[in-house]
Scaffold this active site. Structure first.
Site, mmCIF file in Angstrom:
data_model
loop_
_atom_site.group_PDB
_atom_site.id
_atom_site.type_symbol
_atom_site.label_atom_id
_atom_site.label_comp_id
_atom_site.label_asym_id
_atom_site.label_seq_id
_atom_site.Cartn_x
_atom_site.Cartn_y
_atom_site.Cartn_z
ATOM 1 N N ASN A 23 -20.996 26.352 -29.914
ATOM 2 C CA ASN A 23 -20.432 25.199 -30.620
ATOM 3 C C ASN A 23 -19.044 25.471 -31.190
ATOM 4 O OD1 ASN A 23 -22.628 23.722 -29.959
ATOM 5 N ND2 ASN A 23 -23.513 23.614 -32.021
ATOM 6 N N ARG A 91 -21.613 16.018 -24.363
ATOM 7 C CA ARG A 91 -21.188 15.432 -25.635
ATOM 8 C C ARG A 91 -20.014 16.195 -26.254
ATOM 9 N NH1 ARG A 91 -21.912 11.650 -29.595
ATOM 10 N NH2 ARG A 91 -21.018 12.495 -31.482
ATOM 11 N N ARG A 120 -25.996 8.893 -30.771
ATOM 12 C CA ARG A 120 -24.949 9.777 -31.287
ATOM 13 C C ARG A 120 -23.612 9.062 -31.171
ATOM 14 N NH1 ARG A 120 -26.146 15.869 -29.419
ATOM 15 N NH2 ARG A 120 -24.661 16.290 -31.045
ATOM 16 N N PRO A 121 -23.312 8.256 -32.180
ATOM 17 C CA PRO A 121 -22.085 7.454 -32.116
ATOM 18 C C PRO A 121 -20.834 8.312 -32.297
ATOM 19 C CG PRO A 121 -23.153 7.189 -34.249
ATOM 20 C CD PRO A 121 -24.040 8.069 -33.437
ATOM 21 N N ILE A 122 -19.677 7.738 -31.962
ATOM 22 C CA ILE A 122 -18.409 8.447 -32.200
ATOM 23 C C ILE A 122 -17.490 7.612 -33.091
ATOM 24 C CG2 ILE A 122 -18.455 9.885 -30.118
ATOM 25 C CD1 ILE A 122 -16.375 7.846 -28.926
ATOM 26 N N ASP A 123 -18.122 6.708 -33.867
ATOM 27 C CA ASP A 123 -17.319 5.804 -34.710
ATOM 28 C C ASP A 123 -16.424 6.566 -35.685
ATOM 29 O OD1 ASP A 123 -19.949 6.460 -35.760
ATOM 30 O OD2 ASP A 123 -19.441 5.227 -37.485
ATOM 31 N N LEU A 124 -16.904 7.696 -36.206
ATOM 32 C CA LEU A 124 -16.089 8.427 -37.187
ATOM 33 C C LEU A 124 -14.876 9.085 -36.519
ATOM 34 C CD1 LEU A 124 -19.029 10.013 -39.230
ATOM 35 C CD2 LEU A 124 -17.551 8.126 -39.956
ATOM 36 N N ILE A 328 -30.319 14.923 -40.245
ATOM 37 C CA ILE A 328 -29.046 14.808 -39.514
ATOM 38 C C ILE A 328 -29.176 13.877 -38.305
ATOM 39 C CG2 ILE A 328 -27.154 16.078 -38.385
ATOM 40 C CD1 ILE A 328 -27.512 16.836 -41.343
ATOM 41 N N ARG A 398 -27.640 25.564 -20.912
ATOM 42 C CA ARG A 398 -26.437 24.983 -21.528
ATOM 43 C C ARG A 398 -26.015 25.770 -22.749
ATOM 44 N NH1 ARG A 398 -27.570 19.887 -23.899
ATOM 45 N NH2 ARG A 398 -25.600 20.494 -24.802
#
Ligand code: UD1
Length: 420
Positions: A23, A91, A120-124, A328, A398
């Site tokens: 990560n 992602r 799992r949005p990416i709005d932020l 989370i 992965r």
């Protein structure tokens, strides 16, 4: 698709060395897009996700090389349009958006996929880029962004579930080459974010407050190449701790940073696992019975969501009832149904898994649904009586470097069964 065949019941004994953090490695690679110079990253884990990220960077025009844990990336001339299919599949690839936009003033990427652990949005990410002055459009599955210039501002990045890890690094990277000062409030404080920030500083960025929830970035006009060693993978380390405890083994863990997973060490100790730190190594053993332990996943420095599944597998073996609450990612309990196939007694109530421990697990064919769920099934298989077949282990590939080889070296009876 490959599977793992596990004969359970052998205590893990011996030594294991932890790989570099997946990560951290993914956004570190993306950071190389901020400069035309060559960047070198050491201790990069050889995983399908890291290989995939290199393919994405190559599809943008970067030259890359991966040789024995060392990655070099030269993004001398890149284009702002990412390959739809490649990016959609991982992602972590969303973190190329910030560096591409700030360097090229336009960038399009497909909406990312990844593990099936809730929406799992990416709005932020998009809120942050918009605050810096980007125009954003969602069109045909793409996020299309452009800006005449990016200008620093104050951005509050906290969301419903707290800060966002990749959102923070995305905005941090975009702010490095923006005009003026950007203040990111409610920034994620995870060690991976700190690692990326340190790399950015070595590339010429001006960042204050690293490791705190307030990051202040003073934009620079250019960044340069740098050489960096990736931090150890705290989730891999915790996975081996749980596996050692589950099998009543005794394992020496080398090359980890226990200060990066203090919350997990604390919970393992509460559960009756013994841990000794000595000059960079961690000795884990489990002298007696495991005790039921409650926990809630939280942003760093709380208990990481990425160890929740492995801890549930462990608590299946503990005396008593444990309540494990996921704060989370909603619906990150795909492993529960599979653990129940192995004899576990777990009920899901809202965001909590109620684990009635003390039952004997028995081997079964099970299906891996996401990366950390797969690790939980491997742990359960190692502790269970009889044979467990964990199918679809491409999820594990992965995120865990040579997992079966590391486990075999600890005496585990695990082998890869190659599928079509
Ligand atoms: C990263 C890690 C992942 C880990 C997670 C939380 C990588 C490649 N992945 O994922 O292994 O489980 O951190 O520690 O580093 N959210 C929003 N809007 C956004 C972004 C996030 O609402 O724009 C929400 C998410 O749905 C989730 C929470 O914020 O509820 C935290 O997600 P986030 O920290 O962004 O996870 P990732 O960075 O994707």
């Amino acid at each position: 698709m490959d599977s793992f065949l596990i004969q359970g019941g052998t205590p893990l004994r011996g030594e294991v060395t932890i790989s570099g953090s997946k990560n951290a490695a993914l956004p570190l690679m993306a950071a190389a897009l901020l400069t035309a110079d060559t960047c070198t990253l050491r201790r990069v884990p050889d995983l399908s996700d890291t290989r995939f990220m290199l393919r994405i960077l190559e599809s943008l025009g970067a030259e890359t090389r991966f040789d024995q844990g060392t990655v070099t990336i030269r993004a001398a001339s890149i284009r702002g349009f990412g390959d739809y299919e490649l990016i959609r599949k991982m992602r972590g690839s969303i973190c190329i958006l910030g560096p591409m936009l700030t360097r090229l003033k336009e960038a399009s990427v497909s909406l990312p996929g990844g593990c099936v652990i809730g929406t799992r949005p990416i709005d932020l990410h998009l809120k942050g880029l918009a605050a810096l002055g980007a125009r954003i459009e969602i069109d045909g599955g793409y996020v299309k962004t452009s800006a005449r210039k990016l200008v620093g501002t104050n951005i509050f990045l906290g969301g419903r579930a707290g800060p966002t890890v990749l959102g923070t690094v995305n905005i941090l990277m975009a702010a490095c080459l923006a005009e003026g000062v950007t203040v990111i409030e409610s920034a994620a404080c995870e060690p991976e974010v700190v690692d990326v920030a340190r790399f950015l500083v070595s590339m010429g960025a001006k960042i204050h407050g690293i490791g705190s929830p307030t990051l202040t970035v003073t934009g620079v006009s250019e960044m340069h190449g740098a050489d960096h060693e990736v931090i150890p993978d705290r989730i891999e380390a915790c996975t081996f701790l749980c596996a050692a405890a589950a099998t009543k083994g005794e394992v020496v863990v080398h090359g980890s940073r226990p200060d990066h997973f203090a919350a997990v060490i604390d919970k393992l100790q509460e559960a009756g696992v013994r841990m000794k730190q000595k000059s960079g190594t961690l000795l884990v053993s489990r002298p007696g019975r495991l005790r039921a332990t409650d926990l809630t996943t939280l942003p760093y420095a709380g208990f990481p969501t990425d160890v929740q599944a492995q801890f549930i597998a462990l608590m299946c073996l503990a005396q008593g009832t444990s309540v494990i609450t996921e704060r989370i990612f909603e619906s990150r309990f795909m492993h529960v149904a599979e653990l129940m196939r192995m004899g576990a007694d777990i009920a899901i109530e809202g965001p909590s898994a109620i684990v009635k421990g003390g039952r004997r697990l028995s081997g079964a064919p099970v299906m891996a649904s996401d990366l950390r769920a797969s690790a939980a099934l491997v742990i359960a298989g190692l502790a269970a009586e009889g044979e467990t077949m964990v199918n679809r282990i491409y999820h594990l590939d992965r995120g865990y470097e040579r997992m079966e080889a590391k486990l075999q070296a600890l005496g585990a009876r695990i082998q890869r069964v190659e599928g079509e």
